[in-house]
Design a protein around this motif. Structure first.
Motif, short mmCIF file in Angstrom:
data_model
loop_
_atom_site.label_atom_id
_atom_site.label_comp_id
_atom_site.label_asym_id
_atom_site.label_seq_id
_atom_site.Cartn_x
_atom_site.Cartn_y
_atom_site.Cartn_z
N GLY A 287 1.00 -1.10 0.09
CA GLY A 287 -0.08 -0.03 0.09
C GLY A 287 0.78 1.29 -0.15
N ASP A 288 0.46 2.23 0.65
CA ASP A 288 1.07 3.47 0.75
C ASP A 288 2.42 3.11 1.44
OD1 ASP A 288 1.76 6.28 1.29
OD2 ASP A 288 -0.22 6.87 1.92
N LYS A 289 3.16 3.70 0.65
CA LYS A 289 4.88 3.65 1.15
C LYS A 289 5.25 4.62 2.38
CE LYS A 289 7.56 5.50 -2.70
NZ LYS A 289 6.78 6.61 -3.00
N ASN A 290 4.19 5.65 2.56
CA ASN A 290 4.41 6.64 3.66
C ASN A 290 4.04 6.36 4.94
OD1 ASN A 290 6.15 8.44 1.85
ND2 ASN A 290 4.01 9.16 1.02
N THR A 291 3.36 5.20 4.87
CA THR A 291 2.49 4.79 6.25
C THR A 291 2.82 3.30 6.57
OG1 THR A 291 0.59 4.27 5.13
CG2 THR A 291 1.02 6.63 5.89
N LEU A 292 2.77 3.07 7.73
CA LEU A 292 2.78 1.37 8.31
C LEU A 292 1.35 1.00 8.45
CD1 LEU A 292 5.39 1.53 10.83
CD2 LEU A 292 5.70 0.50 8.95
N THR A 293 0.98 -0.21 7.42
CA THR A 293 -0.34 -0.64 8.06
C THR A 293 -0.08 -1.80 9.21
OG1 THR A 293 0.24 -2.72 6.72
CG2 THR A 293 -0.68 -0.98 5.71
N LYS A 294 -1.20 -2.35 9.52
CA LYS A 294 -0.91 -3.19 10.94
C LYS A 294 0.22 -4.16 10.77
CE LYS A 294 -4.73 -3.52 13.39
NZ LYS A 294 -5.93 -4.06 13.93
N GLY A 295 -0.19 -4.90 9.62
CA GLY A 295 0.81 -6.05 9.07
C GLY A 295 2.02 -5.59 9.06
N GLU A 296 2.76 -4.33 8.51
CA GLU A 296 3.89 -3.89 8.45
C GLU A 296 4.35 -3.77 9.74
OE1 GLU A 296 3.59 -1.75 3.86
OE2 GLU A 296 2.89 -0.56 5.67
N LEU A 297 3.36 -3.12 10.71
CA LEU A 297 3.96 -2.65 12.06
C LEU A 297 4.42 -4.06 12.77
CD1 LEU A 297 4.26 -0.57 14.35
CD2 LEU A 297 2.04 -1.26 14.95
N LYS A 298 3.49 -4.81 12.74
CA LYS A 298 3.84 -6.26 13.20
C LYS A 298 5.07 -6.94 12.66
CE LYS A 298 1.70 -10.78 13.90
NZ LYS A 298 0.82 -11.78 13.28
N GLU A 299 5.13 -6.82 11.42
CA GLU A 299 6.56 -7.16 11.04
C GLU A 299 7.67 -6.54 11.58
OE1 GLU A 299 6.02 -7.78 6.68
OE2 GLU A 299 7.84 -8.55 6.44
N LEU A 300 7.48 -5.10 11.40
CA LEU A 300 8.72 -4.28 11.95
C LEU A 300 9.14 -4.73 13.26
CD1 LEU A 300 9.03 -0.46 11.43
CD2 LEU A 300 9.56 -1.45 13.52
N LEU A 301 8.25 -4.73 14.23
CA LEU A 301 8.07 -4.96 15.80
C LEU A 301 8.94 -6.57 15.80
CD1 LEU A 301 4.82 -3.96 17.14
CD2 LEU A 301 7.24 -2.96 17.28
N GLN A 302 8.32 -7.47 15.14
CA GLN A 302 8.95 -8.85 15.17
C GLN A 302 10.24 -8.91 14.74
OE1 GLN A 302 5.67 -11.26 13.43
NE2 GLN A 302 5.04 -11.60 15.31
N SER A 303 10.67 -8.29 13.57
CA SER A 303 12.07 -8.60 12.82
C SER A 303 12.94 -7.66 13.58
CB SER A 303 11.91 -7.88 11.63
OG SER A 303 10.99 -8.67 10.65
N GLU A 304 12.56 -6.17 13.92
CA GLU A 304 13.59 -5.37 14.71
C GLU A 304 13.70 -5.42 15.86
OE1 GLU A 304 15.51 -3.46 12.68
OE2 GLU A 304 14.37 -4.30 10.82
N PHE A 305 12.56 -5.81 16.70
CA PHE A 305 12.68 -5.73 18.19
C PHE A 305 12.62 -7.36 18.81
CE2 PHE A 305 11.32 -1.53 16.91
CZ PHE A 305 12.28 -0.93 17.64
N GLY A 306 12.21 -8.24 17.86
CA GLY A 306 12.17 -9.67 18.43
C GLY A 306 11.53 -9.82 19.65
N ASP A 307 12.41 -10.67 20.62
CA ASP A 307 12.00 -11.03 21.89
C ASP A 307 11.64 -9.74 23.01
OD1 ASP A 307 12.12 -13.24 21.19
OD2 ASP A 307 14.07 -13.85 22.15
N MET A 308 12.36 -8.63 22.56
CA MET A 308 11.96 -7.69 23.48
C MET A 308 10.76 -6.98 23.54
SD MET A 308 14.51 -3.99 22.96
CE MET A 308 13.28 -2.68 23.09
N LEU A 309 9.95 -7.43 22.62
CA LEU A 309 8.64 -6.87 22.57
C LEU A 309 7.77 -8.33 22.13
CD1 LEU A 309 8.42 -3.58 20.27
CD2 LEU A 309 8.38 -3.94 22.96
#
Ligand SMILES: [Ca+2]
Length: 92
Positions: A23-45
């Motif tokens: 979708g819009d490359k200037n915003t995060l969808t819920k799916g993108e947010l989830k992927e970001l959190l899981q990939s970048e923060f992993g166990d921390m969150l």
């Protein structure tokens, strides 16, 4: 570049990387947010894999309620996580 400038550049690059996935490359969808959190923060969150927790996090971040998280809204998440880390490291 100072370390702080590098950290900011990295933050912007991280946002762009995930926001550009669908979708819009200037915003995060819920799916993108989830992927970001899981990939970048992993166990921390660990809660990011919990759908209910993700829903409430997403809702909390989406200040203007347009069902996507823009960069301004994303920085709120970053500052929350940074405060969490600060508390964590200060307690040790
Ligand atoms: Ca929004």
């Amino acid at each position: 570049m100072s370390d702080t400038q590098k950290a900011m550049a990295l933050l912007i690059a991280t946002f762009d990387k995930y926001a550009g996935k669908e979708g819009d490359k200037n915003t995060l969808t819920k799916g993108e947010l989830k992927e970001l959190l899981q990939s970048e923060f992993g166990d921390m969150l660990g809660k990011a894999s919990d759908k209910k927790a993700l829903d409430s996090l997403f809702k909390g971040l989406d200040a203007n309620q347009d069902n996507s998280v823009d960069f301004n809204e994303f920085t709120n998440l970053v500052s929350c996580i940074t405060v969490m880390c600060h508390d964590h490291f200060c307690k040790k």
